[in-house]
Design an enzyme around this catalytic site. Structure first.
Site, PDB file in Angstrom:
ATOM      1  N   GLY A 183       0.821  -1.211   0.000  1.00 22.87           N
ATOM      2  CA  GLY A 183       0.000   0.000   0.000  1.00 22.87           C
ATOM      3  C   GLY A 183       0.854   1.260   0.000  1.00 22.87           C
ATOM      4  O   GLY A 183       0.467   2.291   0.537  1.00 22.87           O
ATOM      5  N   ASP A 213      -2.312   9.576  -3.967  1.00 27.32           N
ATOM      6  CA  ASP A 213      -1.088   8.847  -4.305  1.00 27.32           C
ATOM      7  C   ASP A 213      -0.265   9.606  -5.339  1.00 27.32           C
ATOM      8  O   ASP A 213       0.944   9.804  -5.179  1.00 27.32           O
ATOM      9  CB  ASP A 213      -1.424   7.447  -4.853  1.00 27.32           C
ATOM     10  CG  ASP A 213      -2.347   6.670  -3.935  1.00 27.32           C
ATOM     11  OD1 ASP A 213      -2.503   7.068  -2.765  1.00 27.32           O
ATOM     12  OD2 ASP A 213      -2.914   5.662  -4.388  1.00 27.32           O
TER      13      ASP A 213
HETATM   14  C1  GLA Z   1      -5.769   4.503  -1.893  1.00 31.84           C
HETATM   15  C2  GLA Z   1      -6.214   5.449  -3.009  1.00 31.84           C
HETATM   16  C3  GLA Z   1      -6.142   6.898  -2.554  1.00 31.84           C
HETATM   17  C4  GLA Z   1      -6.895   7.092  -1.236  1.00 31.84           C
HETATM   18  C5  GLA Z   1      -6.493   6.039  -0.217  1.00 31.84           C
HETATM   19  C6  GLA Z   1      -7.337   6.062   1.019  1.00 31.84           C
HETATM   20  O1  GLA Z   1      -4.417   4.709  -1.599  1.00 31.84           O
HETATM   21  O2  GLA Z   1      -5.405   5.255  -4.161  1.00 31.84           O
HETATM   22  O3  GLA Z   1      -6.636   7.748  -3.566  1.00 31.84           O
HETATM   23  O4  GLA Z   1      -8.277   7.089  -1.455  1.00 31.84           O
HETATM   24  O5  GLA Z   1      -6.556   4.715  -0.753  1.00 31.84           O
HETATM   25  O6  GLA Z   1      -7.211   7.263   1.700  1.00 31.84           O
END
Ligand code: GLA
Length: 382
Positions: free
Chosen positions: A125, A173
């Site tokens: 993540g 991100d």
């Molecule tokens: C993922 C998504 C982001 C955001 C996060 C949760 O990383 O890509 O855009 O929504 O989850 O905050």
């Protein structure tokens, strides 16, 4: 990674790359699922990411390889841009960037040889997808002489993800990978979006604990949460949840199912926590920052229901450890990693104690990454 990548490019394609570009992975600091609801979010670029090497070809062939998947995938430039399935489906990230270039009216490179490398742990993540999108976009733009503003670079990455890869993510991100700055957090007001940076107090450290668990339905669950938030906003009579307040949600609770009340409360409370975190950072009050991070996790656990027993176990073990300011899941949730904000005194022995307790409980160790903040996406000379 850079000169080794040039050498491997040379070995694979028999010539030198014309351009190299890198983009970092990111930590979601606080602001869980606030981005696509129009709220604020804080993240940090880390000192690891994706590097892309690229050279033009004049036969209209687009050849893709990566250090993680070395078999070369070829796509004819003539063919309409469409997502690929199967083991080469990772090329949907650079292909999605090409499709976004077309949507933004930018010149696309015709044929090329492409090689990517990543030192981001898989599935933690930490946004390897945003990193590959931004590194690819910078390299493609260099080949065709397009000058992208940083805002456009970030929007192109998100466009690739939303419209080609098919994930309804927000701007977190790509925004953090694009605007990252060493020793800083990136602050995004997602309504603009407007990007800025905030100085990180000296002496704080990031530790990432990757559970290696990933809910089988993670993409579907992310899309489901997205839908639930949109439904909650509609029931509250606002365009997006960022326009609602906790009292607004309480007053109109009877219009929402219990589940939608929980989702809405998580988002509106989290927006307040992001603002409180900004204020605490500016005041140098790191213990309040830590408490807010942990409170964010508790809300994921009970209201947004995007945590897992493994993530909860790590947060509990970390916040009970000395020298830890706070801990929370980082990113979309449903597996992945926990990040802890610690003082300098938290060390390998402290991390090993948490990892040992985790191993006893779940039978396999988490991966531990003691990471630093890093700079955003950039071109590198080959
Ligand atoms: C993922 C998504 C982001 C955001 C996060 C949760 O990383 O890509 O855009 O929504 O989850 O905050």
């Amino acid at each position: 990674m850079k000169s080794a990548l040039s050498e491997r490019f040379q070995r694979l394609y028999g010539r030198a790359p014309a351009v190299l570009a890198q983009a970092p992975g990111r930590i979601e600091f606080i602001g869980n699922h606030t981005d696509y609801n129009g709220g604020p979010v804080l993240g940090a670029a880390i000192d690891r990411g994706v590097t892309v090497a690229l050279a033009p070809r004049d036969d209209g062939r687009r050849r893709f390889a990566s250090e993680q998947r070395p078999e070369v995938a070829t796509v004819e430039a003539e063919a309409p841009l469409a997502p690929v399935t199967g083991s080469a489906s990772w090329v949907n990230y650079p292909l999605g960037v090409l499709a976004a270039f077309a949507a933004y009216g930018l010149r696309l490179p015709a044929g090329f040889d492409y090689l990517a490398d990543s030192d981001l742990p898989v599935g933690a993540g930490l946004s390897s997808s945003a990193a590959i999108e931004l590194a690819s976009a910078l390299a493609f733009a260099h080949l065709t002489g397009e000058r992208l503003t940083r805002d456009t670079l970030v929007l192109i990455g998100r466009h690739a993800e939303n419209h080609f890869v098919g994930v309804p993510c927000g701007i977190l991100d790509q925004g953090v990978s694009g605007f990252g700055r060493k020793d800083h957090l990136v602050f995004i007001d997602c309504r603009g979006p407007v990007f800025g940076t905030v100085t990180l107090p000296a002496g704080v450290h990031f530790w990432i604990f990757n559970t290696h668990t990933r809910h089988a339905l993670v993409d579907g669950l992310y899309a489901e949460r997205h839908r639930e938030c949109m439904d909650a906003a509609r029931a509250l009579g606002v365009a997006q949840l960022a326009e609602a307040s906790p009292s607004h949600v309480a007053d109109r609770a009877s219009h929402l199912s219990i589940k939608l009340q929980r989702r809405a409360r998580h988002v509106v409370d989290e927006i307040i926590r992001v603002e409180a975190t900004l204020a605490a950072l500016r005041a140098g009050d790191i213990s309040t920052v830590g408490a807010l991070l942990t409170a964010s996790h508790r809300s994921s656990q009970s209201l947004f229901e995007n945590s897992t027993v493994e993530l909860d176990f790590l947060v509990d073990a970390l916040v009970a450890s000395p020298h830890v300011h706070g801990a929370r899941l980082t990113g979309g949730g449903f597996g992945g990693a926990v990040m802890a904000l610690t003082s300098e005194a938290f060390d390998d022995a402290g991390a090993a104690r948490v990892a040992d307790a985790y191993t006893q409980r779940f039978g396999r160790p988490p991966d531990i990454l003691h990471t630093q903040t890093g700079d955003g996406a950039s071109l590198l000379s080959p």
